[in-house]
Design a protein around this motif. Sequence first.
Motif, PDB file in Angstrom:
ATOM      1  N   ILE A 260       0.821  -1.209   0.000  1.00 28.78           N
ATOM      2  CA  ILE A 260       0.000   0.000   0.000  1.00 28.78           C
ATOM      3  C   ILE A 260       0.855   1.260   0.000  1.00 28.78           C
ATOM      4  CG2 ILE A 260      -0.289   0.415   2.480  1.00 28.78           C
ATOM      5  CD1 ILE A 260      -3.385   0.538   1.839  1.00 28.78           C
ATOM      6  N   PHE A 261       2.122   1.124   0.422  1.00 34.55           N
ATOM      7  CA  PHE A 261       3.013   2.271   0.439  1.00 34.55           C
ATOM      8  C   PHE A 261       3.400   2.719  -0.965  1.00 34.55           C
ATOM      9  CE2 PHE A 261       6.111   5.113   2.271  1.00 34.55           C
ATOM     10  CZ  PHE A 261       5.653   5.299   3.558  1.00 34.55           C
ATOM     11  N   GLU A 262       3.213   1.845  -1.955  1.00 30.71           N
ATOM     12  CA  GLU A 262       3.427   2.263  -3.343  1.00 30.71           C
ATOM     13  C   GLU A 262       2.493   3.415  -3.684  1.00 30.71           C
ATOM     14  OE1 GLU A 262       5.486   1.416  -5.734  1.00 30.71           O
ATOM     15  OE2 GLU A 262       6.453  -0.427  -5.050  1.00 30.71           O
ATOM     16  N   TYR A 263       1.254   3.325  -3.223  1.00 26.13           N
ATOM     17  CA  TYR A 263       0.290   4.405  -3.461  1.00 26.13           C
ATOM     18  C   TYR A 263       0.593   5.632  -2.610  1.00 26.13           C
ATOM     19  CZ  TYR A 263      -3.050   1.790  -6.360  1.00 26.13           C
ATOM     20  OH  TYR A 263      -3.671   1.125  -7.381  1.00 26.13           O
ATOM     21  N   VAL A 264       1.025   5.402  -1.374  1.00 25.77           N
ATOM     22  CA  VAL A 264       1.277   6.516  -0.454  1.00 25.77           C
ATOM     23  C   VAL A 264       2.458   7.356  -0.911  1.00 25.77           C
ATOM     24  CG1 VAL A 264       1.988   7.113   1.904  1.00 25.77           C
ATOM     25  CG2 VAL A 264       0.267   5.330   1.529  1.00 25.77           C
ATOM     26  N   PRO A 414       1.242   5.764  11.508  1.00 25.14           N
ATOM     27  CA  PRO A 414       2.602   5.744  12.029  1.00 25.14           C
ATOM     28  C   PRO A 414       3.353   4.494  11.570  1.00 25.14           C
ATOM     29  CG  PRO A 414       1.038   6.287  13.774  1.00 25.14           C
ATOM     30  CD  PRO A 414       0.230   5.855  12.591  1.00 25.14           C
ATOM     31  N   ILE A 415       4.591   4.678  11.132  1.00 32.84           N
ATOM     32  CA  ILE A 415       5.428   3.553  10.724  1.00 32.84           C
ATOM     33  C   ILE A 415       6.076   2.973  11.970  1.00 32.84           C
ATOM     34  CG2 ILE A 415       7.421   2.826   9.363  1.00 32.84           C
ATOM     35  CD1 ILE A 415       6.779   5.177   7.473  1.00 32.84           C
ATOM     36  N   MET A 416       5.658   1.772  12.334  1.00 34.86           N
ATOM     37  CA  MET A 416       6.089   1.150  13.586  1.00 34.86           C
ATOM     38  C   MET A 416       6.960  -0.084  13.386  1.00 34.86           C
ATOM     39  SD  MET A 416       4.666   2.878  16.157  1.00 34.86           S
ATOM     40  CE  MET A 416       4.572   1.711  17.524  1.00 34.86           C
ATOM     41  N   HIS A 417       6.945  -0.656  12.184  1.00 37.71           N
ATOM     42  CA  HIS A 417       7.565  -1.963  11.977  1.00 37.71           C
ATOM     43  C   HIS A 417       8.446  -1.971  10.735  1.00 37.71           C
ATOM     44  CE1 HIS A 417       4.741  -3.657  14.964  1.00 37.71           C
ATOM     45  NE2 HIS A 417       3.885  -2.804  14.431  1.00 37.71           N
ATOM     46  N   PRO A 418       9.482  -2.800  10.722  1.00 34.33           N
ATOM     47  CA  PRO A 418      10.323  -2.934   9.531  1.00 34.33           C
ATOM     48  C   PRO A 418       9.553  -3.591   8.382  1.00 34.33           C
ATOM     49  CG  PRO A 418      11.388  -3.882  11.483  1.00 34.33           C
ATOM     50  CD  PRO A 418       9.961  -3.643  11.833  1.00 34.33           C
ATOM     51  N   CYS A 419      10.033  -3.368   7.174  1.00 32.53           N
ATOM     52  CA  CYS A 419       9.493  -4.052   6.003  1.00 32.53           C
ATOM     53  C   CYS A 419      10.497  -5.100   5.550  1.00 32.53           C
ATOM     54  CB  CYS A 419       9.237  -3.058   4.871  1.00 32.53           C
ATOM     55  SG  CYS A 419       8.736  -3.848   3.328  1.00 32.53           S
ATOM     56  N   LEU A 455      -3.342   9.490   9.471  1.00 34.53           N
ATOM     57  CA  LEU A 455      -4.450   8.710   8.950  1.00 34.53           C
ATOM     58  C   LEU A 455      -4.407   7.321   9.574  1.00 34.53           C
ATOM     59  CD1 LEU A 455      -6.804   8.588   6.874  1.00 34.53           C
ATOM     60  CD2 LEU A 455      -5.136   7.759   5.199  1.00 34.53           C
ATOM     61  N   SER A 456      -5.553   6.787   9.936  1.00 28.77           N
ATOM     62  CA  SER A 456      -5.607   5.461  10.550  1.00 28.77           C
ATOM     63  C   SER A 456      -5.355   4.379   9.508  1.00 28.77           C
ATOM     64  CB  SER A 456      -6.967   5.231  11.197  1.00 28.77           C
ATOM     65  OG  SER A 456      -7.977   5.142  10.192  1.00 28.77           O
ATOM     66  N   PRO A 457      -4.884   3.192   9.930  1.00 26.29           N
ATOM     67  CA  PRO A 457      -4.724   2.088   8.973  1.00 26.29           C
ATOM     68  C   PRO A 457      -6.032   1.760   8.261  1.00 26.29           C
ATOM     69  CG  PRO A 457      -3.596   1.572  11.032  1.00 26.29           C
ATOM     70  CD  PRO A 457      -4.382   2.834  11.279  1.00 26.29           C
ATOM     71  N   GLU A 458      -7.151   1.805   9.008  1.00 22.85           N
ATOM     72  CA  GLU A 458      -8.454   1.513   8.400  1.00 22.85           C
ATOM     73  C   GLU A 458      -8.814   2.585   7.374  1.00 22.85           C
ATOM     74  OE1 GLU A 458      -7.828  -0.273  12.260  1.00 22.85           O
ATOM     75  OE2 GLU A 458      -7.928   1.857  11.707  1.00 22.85           O
ATOM     76  N   PHE A 479       2.802  -0.649   9.111  1.00 20.67           N
ATOM     77  CA  PHE A 479       1.948   0.081  10.041  1.00 20.67           C
ATOM     78  C   PHE A 479       1.378  -0.819  11.143  1.00 20.67           C
ATOM     79  CE2 PHE A 479       0.971   2.033   5.748  1.00 20.67           C
ATOM     80  CZ  PHE A 479       1.895   3.058   5.873  1.00 20.67           C
ATOM     81  N   THR A 480       1.021  -2.036  10.764  1.00 20.62           N
ATOM     82  CA  THR A 480       0.277  -2.908  11.673  1.00 20.62           C
ATOM     83  C   THR A 480       1.104  -4.037  12.268  1.00 20.62           C
ATOM     84  OG1 THR A 480      -0.432  -4.364   9.867  1.00 20.62           O
ATOM     85  CG2 THR A 480      -1.828  -2.446  10.352  1.00 20.62           C
ATOM     86  N   GLY A 481       2.236  -4.369  11.643  1.00 18.33           N
ATOM     87  CA  GLY A 481       3.038  -5.506  12.103  1.00 18.33           C
ATOM     88  C   GLY A 481       2.484  -6.847  11.676  1.00 18.33           C
ATOM     89  N   LYS A 482       1.450  -6.841  10.830  1.00 22.16           N
ATOM     90  CA  LYS A 482       0.861  -8.090  10.351  1.00 22.16           C
ATOM     91  C   LYS A 482       1.512  -8.454   9.020  1.00 22.16           C
ATOM     92  CE  LYS A 482      -3.559  -7.067  12.609  1.00 22.16           C
ATOM     93  NZ  LYS A 482      -5.013  -6.781  12.404  1.00 22.16           N
ATOM     94  N   TYR A 483       2.435  -9.400   9.069  1.00 22.28           N
ATOM     95  CA  TYR A 483       3.196  -9.779   7.886  1.00 22.28           C
ATOM     96  C   TYR A 483       2.460 -10.868   7.111  1.00 22.28           C
ATOM     97  CZ  TYR A 483       6.914  -7.098  10.048  1.00 22.28           C
ATOM     98  OH  TYR A 483       7.641  -6.078  10.611  1.00 22.28           O
TER      99      TYR A 483
END
Length: 499
Positions: A260-264, A414-419, A455-458, A479-483
């Motif tokens: 989704i960061f491609e769009y952001v 917020p960016i909380m996790h590595p990619c 902006l919220s993840p949702e 953002f969420t840590g859900k890989y």
Amino acid sequence: MSDKPHDYCGIFGIYNHPEAAVHTYYGLHALQHRGQESAGIVTSWFDPEKSIPVMPQHKGFGLVLNVFENQKIFTEKLLGHAAIGHNRYSTSGAAANAQNIQPFRVHYKNGNLAIAHNGNLTNAAALRKMLEERGVIFQSTSDTELILHLISHSDKSTQLDQILDALGQIEGAYCLLLLTDEKLIAVRDPNGFRPLVLGKKDESWVVASETCAFDINQVELIRDIKPGEVLIIDRQTMESGMPRSLHLEPIHGTGDSQCIFEYVYFSRPDSRIFGENTDKVRRKIGKYLAKEFPIPDVTSTRTDKVPIVISVPDSSNTAALGYAHENQKQGNDCKYEIGLIRNHYVGRTFIAPGQASRDVKVRTKFNTVKGVLKDRVVFLVDDSIVRGTTSAHLVNMIRNAGPKEIHFLVSSPPIMHPCYYGMDFPSPEELIANVHRGNIEDIARSIGADSLHYLSPEGLVDAVREANPEGRGFCTACFTGKYPVPVSSRMLKEENEYY
């Protein structure tokens, strides 16, 4: 020490064109934003003097314009009707290693083979260990080289089957272009993390990371290459009129996970990726930012001057437009203004006289329009905050122009996790949202803003869905840590030390 995430690479390939290398050059130029540390092109042609197929290459450190500044490279060296090219971004530890510059090119028992890769293999450590135990000697630190060794060590008989055998062993995020003596093969991983598009120019077939590389070459967009698709472009394609398509199955039952960061941030606003125009999606993201944080909810200041919305140019421009438009639609008086000017001619190796401070570097890149900002309530829209250092300097610059308030709005969570799928972020202890454990007020104080709103993840997913209702699943792991695709314990080790 950029304060934005980096995508690892941009790739471009063309088959059946007498000026294949030239078109690849222009394609890489359009994709320069996806990698600015090195560039390379490999072509394929039949050498009549040696009576053998050959693969000349040219690559080096720097921007595309610098690496290919000598026109003789195209008229005397990079000959042939097929080519692949690569722009590269790397982590700092591998940046100075010339062996890592792609495309990689080898000659083995089944002929010549070149590869260009955008992404990150999540099982690279396990594959490297396996190959080293077989006696393989590596020339680079890139996971791309793993794929070449898997192909050359395959016990399959044909080159295509060897490539398919290798693809069956890799996991993670990858878009690949493979050039053989007879074929151009394009591959997108089964989860579809990175964008990859197919186009046509007269009788030539073209593949690229983004459609902006098509526009500069006047290539017609045919379609997105599907997640898990392996496209084979060769002489048979010229006869049938369409590339052959094979399919890779997702691993571990995972679904589509487009970044989704491609769009952001990553993709150019004039590109069409994942089936939709980036500009349209960013405007929707700005709209949802306004829905969550409309101007009256953010500030109670009353002045005789209309609040202004400004962007951090250039990637935030359209999100800021969307934010301003939605506020106006809701009846919230505001005006979109140009409050920051970006200098596009700052060299990447610029060093301030007598110092190397980030403050000076930011001032060489941005400057304020003081007449626009003075005595105004300012709503500053940016696409993301990573370390927060550039954000703090920007807020300070704007503060010096004399506004009444500065409210910082971020068009992503917020960016909380590595990619682990092809984006490069700072280490977890450098991520400002992680340092402050997600405390927005603390982050706002850290960057000097009167308020800060993410902006919220949702909201981000809903915005993308509204703009692109036919889109597939999206990855929000940073953002969420859900890989969505399993990550090895070795790759997670660093993260677990900080979360």
